[in-house]
Design a protein around this motif. Sequence first.
Motif, PDB file in Angstrom:
ATOM      1  N   LEU A   1       0.913  -1.093  -0.033  1.00  0.00           N
ATOM      2  CA  LEU A   1      -0.074   0.097   0.016  1.00  0.00           C
ATOM      3  C   LEU A   1       0.989   1.304   0.044  1.00  0.00           C
ATOM      4  CD1 LEU A   1      -2.594  -1.040   2.785  1.00  0.00           C
ATOM      5  CD2 LEU A   1      -2.983  -1.075   0.272  1.00  0.00           C
ATOM      6  N   PHE A   2       0.785   1.910  -1.119  1.00  0.00           N
ATOM      7  CA  PHE A   2       1.199   3.473  -1.055  1.00  0.00           C
ATOM      8  C   PHE A   2       0.375   4.579  -0.630  1.00  0.00           C
ATOM      9  CE2 PHE A   2       3.581   0.448  -3.830  1.00  0.00           C
ATOM     10  CZ  PHE A   2       4.920   0.876  -3.618  1.00  0.00           C
ATOM     11  N   SER A   3       0.574   5.280   0.316  1.00  0.00           N
ATOM     12  CA  SER A   3      -0.201   6.378   0.994  1.00  0.00           C
ATOM     13  C   SER A   3       0.332   7.824   0.297  1.00  0.00           C
ATOM     14  CB  SER A   3      -0.131   6.213   2.474  1.00  0.00           C
ATOM     15  OG  SER A   3      -0.262   5.254   2.830  1.00  0.00           O
ATOM     16  N   LEU A   4      -0.663   7.975  -0.530  1.00  0.00           N
ATOM     17  CA  LEU A   4      -0.141   9.637  -1.331  1.00  0.00           C
ATOM     18  C   LEU A   4      -1.186  10.574  -0.351  1.00  0.00           C
ATOM     19  CD1 LEU A   4       0.649   7.876  -3.396  1.00  0.00           C
ATOM     20  CD2 LEU A   4       0.038   9.402  -4.989  1.00  0.00           C
TER      21      LEU A   4
ATOM     22  N   LEU B   1       4.031   8.523   0.980  1.00  0.00           N
ATOM     23  CA  LEU B   1       4.447   9.497  -0.172  1.00  0.00           C
ATOM     24  C   LEU B   1       3.592  10.758   0.147  1.00  0.00           C
ATOM     25  CD1 LEU B   1       4.380   7.236  -3.390  1.00  0.00           C
ATOM     26  CD2 LEU B   1       5.864   7.603  -1.460  1.00  0.00           C
ATOM     27  N   GLN B   2       4.325  11.781   1.056  1.00  0.00           N
ATOM     28  CA  GLN B   2       3.864  13.244   1.322  1.00  0.00           C
ATOM     29  C   GLN B   2       4.253  13.966   0.074  1.00  0.00           C
ATOM     30  OE1 GLN B   2       5.806  12.790   5.170  1.00  0.00           O
ATOM     31  NE2 GLN B   2       4.011  13.777   5.931  1.00  0.00           N
ATOM     32  N   ILE B   3       3.328  14.580  -0.629  1.00  0.00           N
ATOM     33  CA  ILE B   3       3.769  15.428  -1.775  1.00  0.00           C
ATOM     34  C   ILE B   3       3.587  16.848  -1.644  1.00  0.00           C
ATOM     35  CG2 ILE B   3       3.099  15.496  -4.130  1.00  0.00           C
ATOM     36  CD1 ILE B   3       4.017  12.827  -3.376  1.00  0.00           C
ATOM     37  N   PHE B   4       4.432  17.727  -1.719  1.00  0.00           N
ATOM     38  CA  PHE B   4       4.701  18.878  -1.484  1.00  0.00           C
ATOM     39  C   PHE B   4       4.884  19.952  -2.768  1.00  0.00           C
ATOM     40  CE2 PHE B   4       5.623  16.815   2.231  1.00  0.00           C
ATOM     41  CZ  PHE B   4       4.950  17.658   3.367  1.00  0.00           C
ATOM     42  N   ASP B   5       3.966  20.731  -2.955  1.00  0.00           N
ATOM     43  CA  ASP B   5       3.928  21.608  -4.148  1.00  0.00           C
ATOM     44  C   ASP B   5       4.879  22.827  -4.045  1.00  0.00           C
ATOM     45  OD1 ASP B   5       2.419  23.659  -3.314  1.00  0.00           O
ATOM     46  OD2 ASP B   5       0.656  22.680  -4.440  1.00  0.00           O
TER      47      ASP B   5
END
Length: 451
Positions: free
Chosen positions: A242-245, A318-322
């Motif tokens: 499981l990949f947590s986005l 996977l914490q995504i920051f713009d």
Amino acid sequence: MGSTLSPVLSHHWDAEKSWTLATYEADGGYQGLRKALEMDPADIVTAVKDSGLRGRGGAGFPTGLKWSFLPAPDGGPRYLVVNADESEPGTCKDTPLMMASPQMLIEGVAITSRAIGCDHAFIYVRGEILHVYRRLLRAVEEAYEKGYLGKNILGSGYDLDVTVHAGAGAYICGEETALLDSLEGRRGQPRLKPPFPAVAGLYARPTVVNNVESIASVPAIITGGVDWFRSMGTEKSAGFGLFSLSGHVQRPGQYEAPLGITLRELLEMAGGVREGHELKFWTPGGSSTPLFTAEHLDVPLDYESVGAAGSMLGTRALQIFDDTTCVVRAITRWAEFYAHESCGKCTPCREGTYWLKQVLGRIEHGQGTMEDLDTLLDVCDNILGRSFCALGDGATSTITSGIALFREEFEAHVTGGGCPLDPAASALFEYTPRRSDVRALSGTAAGTVGA
């Protein structure tokens, strides 16, 4: 790879009342346990070892190999403890799994317990997630009622009891030996190793400690077979996960995929970064792993590839920051978390994380100096490899990688007197250190970290 996804752990999450035993049985649930009860326990261990399943809790240690470390039976008890104390910022895969499919975990517990000769297993749940605790309690009740737990399981002669235990809200209890101390009723602090839990764990007896997702993956291996499991993922990082986005993506959530998929592929499924913005940085394995940038979009998300690229796969959070995110502010919030959650047992972590928080606070609010950047790296160097457990090491990861990747942004906070992305936020806060802070930030005090 995105076109070949075959959900396993999340296969029936969208079914009506997916958490009930009836729904799980209708989806083929407990067939793995029935098969395992007819197998020799050693053959179950061998199957899991041959499958290449690696611990899904962060370290990635081979699960079957971990089971095989237990000493030969001596007539006394041995235990299985499931680590469900998921509490690292950004990590959110075990909680939805236990909410949507608790019976899958319980079946995995039963198979694993059978394999290692355990007759009493424990599931240690994070105390704050009361809704998960209640759901697991009910799921265990259902399993007892249908004969999947208790005495003479399915007429096999095998007995197993399962206890669901709620922790008291300490992040440090995610460390396996601190978890065991907490489970025994003591303050949760890491134990000195050796002895390792496999030799002297819970109540000083041989114990296996595994993550929720690791145990929940076992039934599929028994029913699908070793070759089926190894057909997914990579040679050294087999299977699915499981990949947590989370963060700045169009459709955040759980994405089950074979190990080795890339963030670029996952972002395609998640609708990409939020409209009108670009990816700035991301964490491949949670807030305790070194940062990645857009340059790492095509790094295969398996243990070896992520490690070779300079980070860790960890819990696949996977914490995504713009491009609207201040990297200094994000790293400072993480540092505050680790300083708060340090158990205080060892000096490098207890003192070092506190100093990191204070120095970063000064920089974030425009009251730092260029020397503070070197101080941060020096303190990180004195913590790394010197703390009692991995909490201290994890606290340094985003700081050292953040300065390496975004040093100009750190310097802009110093030369510009605050955050270049949001100057107003810096102006609203005046950093006034306490007397103890001033002492802690002095060069003399900092030099004691490595003592």
